[in-house]
Enzyme design. Structure first.
Site, PDB file in Angstrom:
ATOM      1  N   GLN A  51      37.949  52.115  43.803  1.00  0.00           N
ATOM      2  CA  GLN A  51      37.648  50.889  43.263  1.00  0.00           C
ATOM      3  C   GLN A  51      36.100  50.767  42.935  1.00  0.00           C
ATOM      4  O   GLN A  51      35.590  50.228  42.155  1.00  0.00           O
ATOM      5  CB  GLN A  51      37.916  49.672  44.233  1.00  0.00           C
ATOM      6  N   HIS A  92      48.125  47.657  50.415  1.00  0.00           N
ATOM      7  CA  HIS A  92      47.330  47.592  49.394  1.00  0.00           C
ATOM      8  C   HIS A  92      46.506  48.377  48.958  1.00  0.00           C
ATOM      9  O   HIS A  92      46.316  48.751  47.885  1.00  0.00           O
ATOM     10  CB  HIS A  92      46.724  45.962  49.349  1.00  0.00           C
ATOM     11  N   GLU A  93      45.597  48.903  49.920  1.00  0.00           N
ATOM     12  CA  GLU A  93      44.472  49.807  49.604  1.00  0.00           C
ATOM     13  C   GLU A  93      45.338  51.325  49.194  1.00  0.00           C
ATOM     14  O   GLU A  93      44.801  52.065  48.508  1.00  0.00           O
ATOM     15  CB  GLU A  93      43.533  49.857  50.973  1.00  0.00           C
ATOM     16  N   CYS A 153      42.961  40.761  44.658  1.00  0.00           N
ATOM     17  CA  CYS A 153      42.393  41.798  44.511  1.00  0.00           C
ATOM     18  C   CYS A 153      40.795  42.044  43.940  1.00  0.00           C
ATOM     19  O   CYS A 153      40.724  41.166  42.850  1.00  0.00           O
ATOM     20  CB  CYS A 153      43.236  42.834  43.574  1.00  0.00           C
ATOM     21  N   LEU A 154      40.170  42.471  44.634  1.00  0.00           N
ATOM     22  CA  LEU A 154      38.598  42.434  44.122  1.00  0.00           C
ATOM     23  C   LEU A 154      38.522  43.228  42.507  1.00  0.00           C
ATOM     24  O   LEU A 154      37.667  43.075  41.955  1.00  0.00           O
ATOM     25  CB  LEU A 154      37.626  43.231  44.899  1.00  0.00           C
ATOM     26  N   GLY A 194      39.345  44.437  52.273  1.00  0.00           N
ATOM     27  CA  GLY A 194      39.632  45.680  52.192  1.00  0.00           C
ATOM     28  C   GLY A 194      38.991  46.391  51.027  1.00  0.00           C
ATOM     29  O   GLY A 194      38.756  45.521  50.205  1.00  0.00           O
ATOM     30  N   HIS A 209      45.984  51.563  46.223  1.00  0.00           N
ATOM     31  CA  HIS A 209      44.765  52.066  44.927  1.00  0.00           C
ATOM     32  C   HIS A 209      44.657  53.513  45.034  1.00  0.00           C
ATOM     33  O   HIS A 209      44.439  54.169  43.840  1.00  0.00           O
ATOM     34  CB  HIS A 209      43.392  51.145  45.669  1.00  0.00           C
TER      35      HIS A 209
HETATM   36  O1  K2U Z   1      41.654  46.095  47.560  1.00  0.00           O
HETATM   37  C1  K2U Z   1      41.002  45.193  47.425  1.00  0.00           C
HETATM   38  O2  K2U Z   1      40.749  44.503  46.370  1.00  0.00           O
HETATM   39  C2  K2U Z   1      40.666  44.235  48.531  1.00  0.00           C
HETATM   40  C3  K2U Z   1      41.725  43.054  48.742  1.00  0.00           C
HETATM   41  C4  K2U Z   1      42.326  43.548  49.734  1.00  0.00           C
HETATM   42  C5  K2U Z   1      43.661  42.640  50.119  1.00  0.00           C
HETATM   43  C6  K2U Z   1      44.165  42.233  49.185  1.00  0.00           C
HETATM   44  C7  K2U Z   1      45.531  41.331  49.384  1.00  0.00           C
HETATM   45  C8  K2U Z   1      45.919  41.017  50.730  1.00  0.00           C
HETATM   46  C9  K2U Z   1      45.160  41.593  51.748  1.00  0.00           C
HETATM   47  C10 K2U Z   1      43.950  42.260  51.514  1.00  0.00           C
HETATM   48  C11 K2U Z   1      40.650  41.989  48.602  1.00  0.00           C
HETATM   49  O3  K2U Z   1      40.139  41.886  50.190  1.00  0.00           O
HETATM   50  S1  K2U Z   1      41.277  40.649  48.233  1.00  0.00           S
HETATM   51  C12 K2U Z   1      40.320  39.230  48.852  1.00  0.00           C
HETATM   52  C13 K2U Z   1      41.076  38.874  49.929  1.00  0.00           C
HETATM   53  C14 K2U Z   1      40.235  37.990  50.625  1.00  0.00           C
HETATM   54  C15 K2U Z   1      40.808  37.507  51.885  1.00  0.00           C
HETATM   55  C16 K2U Z   1      42.300  37.627  52.169  1.00  0.00           C
HETATM   56  C17 K2U Z   1      43.240  38.133  51.263  1.00  0.00           C
HETATM   57  C18 K2U Z   1      42.616  38.772  50.094  1.00  0.00           C
HETATM   58 ZN    ZN Z   2      42.828  45.580  45.422  1.00  0.00          ZN
END
Ligand code: K2U
Ligand code: ZN
Length: 169
Positions: free
Chosen positions: A51, A133-134, A91-92, A46, A137
């Site tokens: 971000q 989550h998004e 979270c990225l 996501g 943000h």
């Molecule tokens: O918003 C972001 O930083 C993207 C996140 C989204 C996310 C966070 C927690 C749970 C689900 C989605 C990133 O994708 S975090 C990396 C990731 C990769 C695989 C599974 C879960 C999280």
């Molecule tokens: Zn995030």
């Protein structure tokens, strides 16, 4: 298209409340494409426009098995939600940090697609987590905000130390 730089906590720009998308034009499509490429390159499932320091209400998610079914949602709003789940989120924008967050298990989302058409979708499980989550943000909220102030401060210090070490490496 381009892979864009992802802002990292505690960058104050991540606290910006995004503005509604009003122009469904080629520029929006290009932005969405950059977000999708940036998400896959991270890698992640996501990404919110916030971000990459673009403060429009646009998110992308892809929880598909082969990472080839990106969902693009403009101006997402939750119409209904029920149930609960606890997921160890990352979270990225907060690299290397993971914590349990409680969220709704099922959400019904209304949004616009890239053409401006209103869509309604029902999500559960990991997709529901990702969308919530998004959407946080877009409100300038990070998953570390669900931690105690002490734990959040520990996260900030850990990331600061890691950035200092990387700068001198
Ligand atoms: O918003 C972001 O930083 C993207 C996140 C989204 C996310 C966070 C927690 C749970 C689900 C989605 C990133 O994708 S975090 C990396 C990731 C990769 C695989 C599974 C879960 C999280
Ligand atoms: Zn995030």
């Amino acid at each position: 298209m381009a892979v864009r730089e992802i802002l990292e906590f505690p960058d104050s720009r991540l606290r910006t409340v995004a503005k509604p998308v009003v122009q469904f034009d080629a520029a929006l499509a290009d932005l969405a494409q950059d977000m999708i490429e940036t998400m896959y390159a991270a890698p992640g499932i996501g990404l919110a426009a916030t971000q990459i320091d673009v403060h429009q209400r646009l998110i992308v998610c892809d929880v598909s098995e082969h990472h080839d079914q990106p969902l693009v949602l403009a101006n997402p709003r939750i119409l209904a939600q029920h149930g609960g789940q606890t997921y160890q989120e990352g979270c990225l924008s907060v690299p290397g940090i993971f914590a349990d967050v409680d969220r709704a298990l099922f959400v019904t989302i209304e949004a616009e697609d890239l053409s401006g058409k209103t869509i309604v979708l029902e999500a559960e499980g990991l997709l529901a987590v990702c969308i919530q989550h998004e959407m946080d943000h877009l409100q300038g909220k990070l998953f570390v905000d669900y931690l105690s102030p002490l734990k959040r401060e520990m996260v900030r210090r850990k990331l600061d130390k890691r950035r200092r070490q990387a700068a001198t490496a």
